[in-house]
Write a protein that holds these residues in place. Structure first.
Motif, PDB file in Angstrom:
ATOM      1  N   LEU A   7       4.607   9.147  -1.061  1.00  0.00           N
ATOM      2  CA  LEU A   7       4.585  10.521  -0.585  1.00  0.00           C
ATOM      3  C   LEU A   7       5.495  11.375  -1.464  1.00  0.00           C
ATOM      4  O   LEU A   7       6.603  10.969  -1.810  1.00  0.00           O
ATOM      5  CB  LEU A   7       5.074  10.582   0.867  1.00  0.00           C
ATOM      6  CG  LEU A   7       4.324   9.710   1.883  1.00  0.00           C
ATOM      7  CD1 LEU A   7       5.073   9.675   3.209  1.00  0.00           C
ATOM      8  CD2 LEU A   7       2.914  10.222   2.089  1.00  0.00           C
ATOM      9  N   ASN A  55       2.440   1.776  -3.392  1.00  0.00           N
ATOM     10  CA  ASN A  55       1.449   2.157  -4.406  1.00  0.00           C
ATOM     11  C   ASN A  55       0.900   3.563  -4.201  1.00  0.00           C
ATOM     12  O   ASN A  55       0.279   4.129  -5.122  1.00  0.00           O
ATOM     13  CB  ASN A  55       0.296   1.153  -4.414  1.00  0.00           C
ATOM     14  CG  ASN A  55       0.682  -0.167  -5.060  1.00  0.00           C
ATOM     15  OD1 ASN A  55       1.579  -0.215  -5.901  1.00  0.00           O
ATOM     16  ND2 ASN A  55       0.020  -1.237  -4.670  1.00  0.00           N
ATOM     17  N   THR A  56       1.102   4.151  -3.021  1.00  0.00           N
ATOM     18  CA  THR A  56       0.630   5.517  -2.744  1.00  0.00           C
ATOM     19  C   THR A  56       1.781   6.330  -2.162  1.00  0.00           C
ATOM     20  O   THR A  56       1.753   6.717  -0.986  1.00  0.00           O
ATOM     21  CB  THR A  56      -0.557   5.507  -1.769  1.00  0.00           C
ATOM     22  OG1 THR A  56      -0.177   4.792  -0.566  1.00  0.00           O
ATOM     23  CG2 THR A  56      -1.777   4.842  -2.385  1.00  0.00           C
ATOM     24  N   ASP A  81       0.834  -1.212   0.000  1.00  0.00           N
ATOM     25  CA  ASP A  81       0.000   0.000   0.000  1.00  0.00           C
ATOM     26  C   ASP A  81       0.866   1.259   0.000  1.00  0.00           C
ATOM     27  O   ASP A  81       0.563   2.238  -0.700  1.00  0.00           O
ATOM     28  CB  ASP A  81      -0.922   0.008   1.219  1.00  0.00           C
ATOM     29  CG  ASP A  81      -2.002  -1.071   1.154  1.00  0.00           C
ATOM     30  OD1 ASP A  81      -2.226  -1.614   0.055  1.00  0.00           O
ATOM     31  OD2 ASP A  81      -2.604  -1.362   2.206  1.00  0.00           O
ATOM     32  N   GLY A 119       8.196   6.989  -0.683  1.00  0.00           N
ATOM     33  CA  GLY A 119       8.091   8.258  -1.387  1.00  0.00           C
ATOM     34  C   GLY A 119       9.431   8.957  -1.455  1.00  0.00           C
ATOM     35  O   GLY A 119      10.487   8.329  -1.372  1.00  0.00           O
ATOM     36  N   LYS A 151       6.466  -3.916  -8.276  1.00  0.00           N
ATOM     37  CA  LYS A 151       6.249  -2.621  -8.930  1.00  0.00           C
ATOM     38  C   LYS A 151       7.190  -2.462 -10.130  1.00  0.00           C
ATOM     39  O   LYS A 151       6.770  -1.992 -11.199  1.00  0.00           O
ATOM     40  CB  LYS A 151       6.458  -1.494  -7.933  1.00  0.00           C
ATOM     41  CG  LYS A 151       6.401  -0.081  -8.507  1.00  0.00           C
ATOM     42  CD  LYS A 151       5.065   0.236  -9.173  1.00  0.00           C
ATOM     43  CE  LYS A 151       3.964   0.357  -8.137  1.00  0.00           C
ATOM     44  NZ  LYS A 151       2.674   0.762  -8.787  1.00  0.00           N
ATOM     45  N   ASP A 153       6.717   9.812  -9.716  1.00  0.00           N
ATOM     46  CA  ASP A 153       5.947   9.484 -10.917  1.00  0.00           C
ATOM     47  C   ASP A 153       6.477   8.167 -11.487  1.00  0.00           C
ATOM     48  O   ASP A 153       7.461   8.135 -12.224  1.00  0.00           O
ATOM     49  CB  ASP A 153       6.081  10.608 -11.944  1.00  0.00           C
ATOM     50  CG  ASP A 153       5.212  10.373 -13.175  1.00  0.00           C
ATOM     51  OD1 ASP A 153       4.580   9.298 -13.266  1.00  0.00           O
ATOM     52  OD2 ASP A 153       5.184  11.260 -14.050  1.00  0.00           O
TER      53      ASP A 153
END
Length: 420
Positions: free
Chosen positions: A48, A45-46, A42, A248, A85, A52
């Protein structure tokens, strides 16, 4: 009499204490995530910050920095979602290189690498151990505003995608681990690390301090120069279980993870203690004295000045630093340590002796370890045979009913009365 159990290497040890004011001090009880693989997925996939993933598609080279054997980073939960990923982005297996971020530690041998990351070696990934002294594999990026020369691993810098995997926890002079640290220090040249770490004499270079910490902010500038594309960091509890995962951009990740790390580590205590018995937290945090010294820094947050600190750390690899041992050879007092250190200029390795010297000015420090007693004495520490015996000896010189603290996970434990 009360029996206490603390981590020591890969096992636990027991000892008994008697007294009116004995406290067992533990970090906040934060349970590990029920599905650590999913929270890692999670987070990735999201991410911070301005990450890109579409720009990575079909990248020709990816470099992933991972910690060496001195850090309990749960790669088995962090790497699979990350590799998924990369596969999703059509990046071939052959394009990925893992770099073991050793900092100034010795590069790992092939055997040690296979033991550290068998899942990567077995899968056929290219795994390389960083060598801070191999100038041919370092690239110069100029200096930071504080004058730190930036030498960074060439393979990492030349990769199309640069990723760092690690953990976030309070650090005894960097403020916090995590973020860009795995590359900015872990993949840096010795000259870079020496210059950055020389700032530890600044009082703001301390546990839990981030924004005002010159060493940490110097590291952040190095991280900006490297241009790390993604950081994946876990926050662990005292049982080395994942509490949270952040992914991130480096600054965003460490800023998000710091308060969670403090939630795990900071605990309520009434006052400082006359005697503190602290475990570094077991393997790998007590793999050597170089790592276990951090437990002294944390224990000192709970001890009164003039008090006693007893650290239990197996140190199966001894001191863990040839530079430290060479520096203390022939030295007979901590005052000599400070004089020699200031005379020779900052060097990583000897800096551990300097840190111990500063702590020994305020506390009596004892070490219960597997290091031969003669060696411990050469390191200017007091060797311990049995914890009960040294406690009884130390208490003879203290007031009646002294306050005693037992801290099983010292490097994961901080008092609430400090400012962070």
């Amino acid at each position: 009499m009360t029996i206490f159990t603390i981590p020591y290497g890969k096992r636990n040890i027991n000892f008994t204490l008697e007294g009116k004011h004995i406290d067992l001090i533990l970090p906040n009880s934060k349970p590990g995530a029920e599905h650590p693989l999913q929270i890692s997925r999670d987070a990735i996939n999201t991410p911070l910050g301005a990450v890109d993933y579409s720009q990575w598609r079909a990248a020709q080279s990816v470099a992933i920095a991972i910690n060496d054997k001195t850090r309990p980073v749960p790669l088995e939960y962090l790497l699979p979602p990350l590799l998924d990923k990369l596969k999703e982005l059509e990046i071939p297996h052959s394009a990925v290189t893992f770099l073991i971020a050793t900092g100034t530690h010795k590069p790992l041998t092939q055997t040690e690498t296979a033991l550290l990351v068998p899942q990567l070696v077995d899968a056929g990934y290219r795994v390389i151990s960083h060598d801070c002294d191999d100038r041919t594999n370092l690239t110069y990026l100029g200096e930071t505003i504080r004058g730190t020369p930036i030498w960074i691993n060439q393979i990492f810098l030349e990769a199309d995608v640069r990723i760092v995997v690690g953990d976030i926890e309070p650090h005894h002079f960097m403020g916090f681990s995590g973020g860009a640290k795995g590359a900015a220090i872990g993949l840096a040249g010795r000259e870079t690390i020496n210059a950055n770490h020389s700032m530890l004499i600044d009082p703001r270079a301390d546990i839990g301090i981030y924004h005002q910490n010159p060493m940490r902010q110097d590291l952040e500038e190095i991280g900006d120069k490297i241009n790390i594309h993604l950081v994946v960091n876990a926050v662990l509890n005292q049982s080395k279980e994942i509490v949270a995962v952040f992914a991130g951009k480096p600054r965003e990740v460490v800023l998000a993870g710091m308060p969670v790390s403090l939630e795990v580590c900071v605990t309520q205590v009434k006052d400082r203690y006359d005697l503190v018995i602290a475990s570094a937290g077991g393997y790998p945090k007590d793999i050597n004295l170089y790592q276990a010294q951090k437990a002294v820094s944390h224990a000192a947050q709970f001890a009164r000045k003039g008090g006693v600190i007893i650290v239990a750390a197996e140190c199966i690899e001894g001191s863990g630093s040839e530079g430290f041992e060479a520096f203390v050879a022939g030295i007979h007092s901590f005052s000599e340590v400070e004089e020699k250190f200031k005379r020779m200029g900052f060097q990583v390795g000897p800096h551990k002796a300097f840190q111990l010297a500063r702590q020994a000015a305020n506390y009596s420090i004892y070490l219960f370890s597997a290091i031969p007693h003669g060696k411990v004495q050469q390191f200017l520490l007091n060797p311990v045979d049995e914890i009960e015996n040294i406690v009884a000896s130390c208490l003879k010189g203290m007031p009646e009913n002294p306050r005693i603290a037992v801290i099983p996970y010292a490097t994961n434990t901080l008092p609430h009365y400090r400012k962070y």
